[in-house]
Design an enzyme around this catalytic site. Structure first.
Site, PDB file in Angstrom:
ATOM      1  N   ARG A 105     142.865  63.010 -41.282  1.00 18.09           N
ATOM      2  CA  ARG A 105     142.089  62.811 -42.521  1.00 18.09           C
ATOM      3  C   ARG A 105     140.905  63.758 -42.437  1.00 18.09           C
ATOM      4  O   ARG A 105     140.060  63.633 -41.547  1.00 18.09           O
ATOM      5  CB  ARG A 105     141.624  61.358 -42.630  1.00 18.09           C
ATOM      6  CG  ARG A 105     140.555  61.179 -43.677  1.00 18.09           C
ATOM      7  CD  ARG A 105     140.330  59.746 -44.050  1.00 18.09           C
ATOM      8  NE  ARG A 105     141.431  59.261 -44.855  1.00 18.09           N
ATOM      9  CZ  ARG A 105     141.403  58.116 -45.542  1.00 18.09           C
ATOM     10  NH1 ARG A 105     140.343  57.351 -45.523  1.00 18.09           N
ATOM     11  NH2 ARG A 105     142.441  57.757 -46.274  1.00 18.09           N
ATOM     12  N   HIS A 132     146.372  63.385 -51.304  1.00 20.20           N
ATOM     13  CA  HIS A 132     146.507  62.169 -50.488  1.00 20.20           C
ATOM     14  C   HIS A 132     147.996  61.791 -50.550  1.00 20.20           C
ATOM     15  O   HIS A 132     148.388  60.814 -51.195  1.00 20.20           O
ATOM     16  CB  HIS A 132     145.608  61.074 -51.066  1.00 20.20           C
ATOM     17  CG  HIS A 132     145.377  59.923 -50.141  1.00 20.20           C
ATOM     18  ND1 HIS A 132     145.936  59.848 -48.874  1.00 20.20           N
ATOM     19  CD2 HIS A 132     144.648  58.781 -50.300  1.00 20.20           C
ATOM     20  CE1 HIS A 132     145.549  58.719 -48.306  1.00 20.20           C
ATOM     21  NE2 HIS A 132     144.773  58.059 -49.138  1.00 20.20           N
ATOM     22  N   GLN A 135     149.409  58.283 -49.739  1.00 24.56           N
ATOM     23  CA  GLN A 135     149.120  57.372 -50.846  1.00 24.56           C
ATOM     24  C   GLN A 135     150.098  57.627 -51.994  1.00 24.56           C
ATOM     25  O   GLN A 135     150.652  56.690 -52.577  1.00 24.56           O
ATOM     26  CB  GLN A 135     147.672  57.593 -51.320  1.00 24.56           C
ATOM     27  CG  GLN A 135     147.240  56.621 -52.385  1.00 24.56           C
ATOM     28  CD  GLN A 135     147.132  55.203 -51.847  1.00 24.56           C
ATOM     29  OE1 GLN A 135     146.436  54.962 -50.869  1.00 24.56           O
ATOM     30  NE2 GLN A 135     147.824  54.263 -52.455  1.00 24.56           N
ATOM     31  N   ASP A 227     141.023  55.240 -59.631  1.00 27.75           N
ATOM     32  CA  ASP A 227     140.469  55.453 -58.286  1.00 27.75           C
ATOM     33  C   ASP A 227     138.954  55.564 -58.449  1.00 27.75           C
ATOM     34  O   ASP A 227     138.441  55.688 -59.577  1.00 27.75           O
ATOM     35  CB  ASP A 227     141.074  56.739 -57.675  1.00 27.75           C
ATOM     36  CG  ASP A 227     140.616  56.996 -56.236  1.00 27.75           C
ATOM     37  OD1 ASP A 227     140.108  56.046 -55.580  1.00 27.75           O
ATOM     38  OD2 ASP A 227     140.741  58.142 -55.765  1.00 27.75           O
ATOM     39  N   CYS A 267     144.271  52.841 -55.421  1.00 31.34           N
ATOM     40  CA  CYS A 267     144.590  53.103 -54.009  1.00 31.34           C
ATOM     41  C   CYS A 267     143.683  52.336 -53.060  1.00 31.34           C
ATOM     42  O   CYS A 267     144.026  52.170 -51.899  1.00 31.34           O
ATOM     43  CB  CYS A 267     144.509  54.599 -53.733  1.00 31.34           C
ATOM     44  SG  CYS A 267     142.873  55.274 -54.043  1.00 31.34           S
ATOM     45  N   ARG A 295     151.535  50.938 -48.002  1.00 26.13           N
ATOM     46  CA  ARG A 295     151.158  52.114 -47.204  1.00 26.13           C
ATOM     47  C   ARG A 295     151.918  52.103 -45.879  1.00 26.13           C
ATOM     48  O   ARG A 295     152.435  53.126 -45.421  1.00 26.13           O
ATOM     49  CB  ARG A 295     149.639  52.124 -46.933  1.00 26.13           C
ATOM     50  CG  ARG A 295     148.774  52.482 -48.119  1.00 26.13           C
ATOM     51  CD  ARG A 295     148.928  53.940 -48.526  1.00 26.13           C
ATOM     52  NE  ARG A 295     148.585  54.870 -47.467  1.00 26.13           N
ATOM     53  CZ  ARG A 295     147.359  55.295 -47.200  1.00 26.13           C
ATOM     54  NH1 ARG A 295     146.348  54.898 -47.942  1.00 26.13           N
ATOM     55  NH2 ARG A 295     147.132  56.148 -46.206  1.00 26.13           N
TER      56      ARG A 295
HETATM   57  N1   CP Z   1     143.694  54.220 -49.780  1.00 22.75           N
HETATM   58  C1   CP Z   1     143.221  54.637 -48.597  1.00 22.75           C
HETATM   59  O1   CP Z   1     143.544  55.724 -48.106  1.00 22.75           O
HETATM   60  O2   CP Z   1     142.350  53.768 -47.989  1.00 22.75           O
HETATM   61  P1   CP Z   1     141.447  54.086 -46.718  1.00 22.75           P
HETATM   62  O3   CP Z   1     140.441  55.121 -47.146  1.00 22.75           O
HETATM   63  O4   CP Z   1     140.802  52.778 -46.362  1.00 22.75           O
HETATM   64  O5   CP Z   1     142.326  54.610 -45.618  1.00 22.75           O
HETATM   65  N1  NVA Z   2     139.592  59.667 -53.869  1.00 22.66           N
HETATM   66  C1  NVA Z   2     139.185  58.810 -52.773  1.00 22.66           C
HETATM   67  C2  NVA Z   2     140.365  58.151 -52.158  1.00 22.66           C
HETATM   68  C3  NVA Z   2     140.057  57.208 -51.021  1.00 22.66           C
HETATM   69  C4  NVA Z   2     141.278  56.606 -50.399  1.00 22.66           C
HETATM   70  C5  NVA Z   2     138.411  59.629 -51.747  1.00 22.66           C
HETATM   71  O1  NVA Z   2     138.825  60.762 -51.449  1.00 22.66           O
HETATM   72  O2  NVA Z   2     137.397  59.162 -51.257  1.00 22.66           O
END
Ligand code: CP
Ligand code: NVA
Length: 309
Positions: A105, A132, A135, A227, A267, A295
């Site tokens: 990430r 993502h 997701q 989101d 999400c 997930r």
């Molecule tokens: N939706 C998602 O990726 O959640 P987290 O940021 O908690 O991993």
């Molecule tokens: N768009 C959000 C998604 C989190 C899972 C972010 O990038 O923070």
């Protein structure tokens, strides 16, 4: 041994690949619900690099590896110093000597691309500023599970033109969905993402439309998705975004523009009272927590495919 592949973006996947993972996710979920999974990844290890916080991604990958007989190692934002303490390429080269796969990430999408280029084991994108995909695959799985089909389904995304909608655009357009994206002016999905999605939709029979009117976006939708308005890494823009986004809140009045049978998705994490009201998040149309559970099932399919011998 050459690696089977990486998973960096749904734009790189064929419809056939996506369906293979969706079917495997369905089977692994059913097997797990019936009492437990076969140890398809016995003795395998996954290194998980996090430059940002996480609940779902971390826990669902870790539990997924455990269910399949393997192990996951969490590497926190303070530990690796990706691209700072050490070059991204060297982190990839070193981790690949210890682990059978890497999930990352990151802030910059280029960093997952660079990890994949230099790691001799599969690299999975656990969220970047661009996409993502875990997701996105999960969301396709959840829609398929709830509605029984993907092709021809109308998904309305309302909110910020961010990494999450980019993955929905890539994945949905590959599988024949009709996607409408409603954003404020200045917060649209990037032109190159829309261009690619249009191309995929032309091949699959799907359609992509964009609008600045949230009610028009949601009209007749089967799926209503939102989101956060401020993604991780954009915190300095939060005050400005809070001024612009309120007309795009998913509330009872807005979802009334969709089909009465429409499902509502997010999400998570949600900023309740901003992009979604409690009434809708906890209401009868919400599938938020099935989506969060999924997930784990969707990622187990990716892991079982990419990390198995
Ligand atoms: N939706 C998602 O990726 O959640 P987290 O940021 O908690 O991993
Ligand atoms: N768009 C959000 C998604 C989190 C899972 C972010 O990038 O923070």
């Amino acid at each position: 041994m050459t690696k089977k592949g990486d998973f960096l973006s749904l734009a790189d996947c064929s419809a056939r690949q996506l369906w293979a993972w969706l079917e495997l996710a369905r089977d692994l979920k059913a097997e797990w619900k019936a009492g437990g999974n076969k140890p398809l990844l016995k003795g395998k290890t996954l290194g998980m690099i996090f430059q940002k916080p996480s609940l779902r991604t971390r826990v669902s990958f870790e539990m997924g590896m455990l269910h399949l007989g393997g192990n996951a190692l969490y590497l926190s934002p303070n530990e690796i110093g990706l691209g700072g303490r050490e070059s991204v390429a060297d982190v990839a080269r070193v981790l690949a000597r210890y682990m059978d796969g890497i999930m990352a990430r990151v802030f910059a999408h280029d960093h997952v691309v660079e990890l994949a280029r230099h790691a001799r084991v599969p690299v999975i994108n656990g969220l970047s500023d661009l996409t993502h995909p875990c997701q996105g695959l999960t969301d396709l799985f959840t829609i398929w599970e709830k509605l029984g089909r993907l092709s021809g389904v109308k998904l309305a995304y309302v909110g910020d033109g961010n990494n999450v909608v980019n993955s929905l655009l890539f994945g949905g357009s590959k599988l024949g969905m009709h996607i409408s994206v409603g954003t404020p002016v200045g917060y649209e999905a990037k032109p190159f993402v829309l261009q690619q999605a249009h191309k995929f939709a032309a091949e699959s029979g799907g359609t992509i439309v964009t609008t600045h009117d949230p009610h028009a976006a949601v009209a007749d939708a089967d799926v209503i998705y939102t989101d956060v308005w401020t993604s991780m890494g954009q915190e300095t823009e939060k005050a400005q975004r809070l001024l612009v986004f309120p007309p795009f809140q998913i509330n009872a009045q807005l979802i009334a523009s969709g089909k009465a049978t429409a499902i509502v998705m997010h999400c998570l994490p949600a900023h309740r009272g901003e992009e979604i009201t409690d009434e809708v998040a906890d209401g009868p149309q919400s599938v938020l927590f099935d989506q969060a559970e999924n997930r784990m099932h969707a990622q187990k399919a990716i892991l079982a495919d990419l990390l198995a011998d």
